[in-house]
Design a protein around this motif. Structure first.
Motif, PDB file in Angstrom:
ATOM      1  N   ARG A   1       0.841  -1.202   0.000  1.00  0.00           N
ATOM      2  CA  ARG A   1       0.000   0.000   0.000  1.00  0.00           C
ATOM      3  C   ARG A   1       0.876   1.251   0.000  1.00  0.00           C
ATOM      4  O   ARG A   1       0.615   2.195  -0.741  1.00  0.00           O
ATOM      5  CB  ARG A   1      -0.900   0.030   1.228  1.00  0.00           C
TER       6      ARG A   1
ATOM      7  N   ILE B   1       4.209   1.595  -0.818  1.00  0.00           N
ATOM      8  CA  ILE B   1       5.140   1.732  -1.942  1.00  0.00           C
ATOM      9  C   ILE B   1       4.439   1.781  -3.295  1.00  0.00           C
ATOM     10  O   ILE B   1       4.718   2.649  -4.115  1.00  0.00           O
ATOM     11  CB  ILE B   1       6.187   0.604  -1.925  1.00  0.00           C
TER      12      ILE B   1
ATOM     13  N   GLU C   1       0.989   1.816  -3.978  1.00  0.00           N
ATOM     14  CA  GLU C   1      -0.288   2.520  -4.090  1.00  0.00           C
ATOM     15  C   GLU C   1      -0.238   3.925  -3.496  1.00  0.00           C
ATOM     16  O   GLU C   1      -1.256   4.600  -3.413  1.00  0.00           O
ATOM     17  CB  GLU C   1      -1.395   1.689  -3.430  1.00  0.00           C
ATOM     18  N   ASN C   2       0.969   4.328  -3.063  1.00  0.00           N
ATOM     19  CA  ASN C   2       1.211   5.685  -2.554  1.00  0.00           C
ATOM     20  C   ASN C   2       0.337   6.071  -1.366  1.00  0.00           C
ATOM     21  O   ASN C   2      -0.030   7.229  -1.212  1.00  0.00           O
ATOM     22  CB  ASN C   2       1.079   6.716  -3.676  1.00  0.00           C
ATOM     23  N   TRP C   3       0.013   5.103  -0.523  1.00  0.00           N
ATOM     24  CA  TRP C   3      -0.699   5.406   0.711  1.00  0.00           C
ATOM     25  C   TRP C   3       0.292   6.043   1.685  1.00  0.00           C
ATOM     26  O   TRP C   3       1.490   5.750   1.652  1.00  0.00           O
ATOM     27  CB  TRP C   3      -1.245   4.147   1.358  1.00  0.00           C
ATOM     28  N   THR C   4      -0.213   6.884   2.576  1.00  0.00           N
ATOM     29  CA  THR C   4       0.649   7.369   3.643  1.00  0.00           C
ATOM     30  C   THR C   4       0.870   6.224   4.623  1.00  0.00           C
ATOM     31  O   THR C   4       0.073   5.288   4.689  1.00  0.00           O
ATOM     32  CB  THR C   4       0.000   8.543   4.404  1.00  0.00           C
TER      33      THR C   4
ATOM     34  N   ILE D   1      10.968   5.656   2.411  1.00  0.00           N
ATOM     35  CA  ILE D   1      10.192   5.369   1.207  1.00  0.00           C
ATOM     36  C   ILE D   1      10.994   5.686  -0.057  1.00  0.00           C
ATOM     37  O   ILE D   1      11.001   4.907  -1.006  1.00  0.00           O
ATOM     38  CB  ILE D   1       8.848   6.135   1.216  1.00  0.00           C
ATOM     39  N   TYR D   2      11.686   6.804  -0.066  1.00  0.00           N
ATOM     40  CA  TYR D   2      12.500   7.160  -1.232  1.00  0.00           C
ATOM     41  C   TYR D   2      13.550   6.079  -1.503  1.00  0.00           C
ATOM     42  O   TYR D   2      13.759   5.675  -2.648  1.00  0.00           O
ATOM     43  CB  TYR D   2      13.169   8.527  -1.031  1.00  0.00           C
TER      44      TYR D   2
ATOM     45  N   GLU E   1      11.821   3.024  -2.993  1.00  0.00           N
ATOM     46  CA  GLU E   1      11.444   3.273  -4.388  1.00  0.00           C
ATOM     47  C   GLU E   1      12.660   3.222  -5.297  1.00  0.00           C
ATOM     48  O   GLU E   1      12.597   2.709  -6.420  1.00  0.00           O
ATOM     49  CB  GLU E   1      10.709   4.604  -4.502  1.00  0.00           C
TER      50      GLU E   1
END
Length: 92
Positions: free
Chosen positions: A44, A46, A48-51, A83-84, A87
């Motif tokens: 989610r 990574i 789906e860009n969820w917080t 997160i960065y 990614e």
């Protein structure tokens, strides 16, 4: 892999595998809860860009049977994730 042994490196390996396999996929663990929850929560965040906050909120309801007292490190792993960096590791 056992739930008590899951580490940040395991999460990265899991995400790489999920990113590279043909979709759709089914994610589960032997008991159907803790490993499944960390894997889907990481997805989610990574893919789906969820917080993190929104993903954790989905993670914690009792119907998902996350055993926080047994495996408190699972949330810590995801809280500490850059997160960065993830990614970048996944070429997203």
């Amino acid at each position: 892999m056992t739930t008590k042994e899951i580490s940040e490196n395991n999460v990265i390996k899991i995400l790489k595998t999920i990113h590279n396999v043909e979709k759709p996929i089914l994610i589960q663990c032997c008991h159907g809860s803790d490993q499944t929850v960390i894997k889907t929560t990481a997805c989610r965040i990574i893919f789906e860009n969820w917080t993190k906050e929104d993903a954790f909120a989905e993670f914690k309801p009792p119907e998902f049977e996350y055993h926080e007292k047994w495996y408190p490190h699972l949330l810590d792993i995801l809280k500490k994730q850059d997160i960065y960096h993830l990614e970048t590791e996944l070429n997203i």
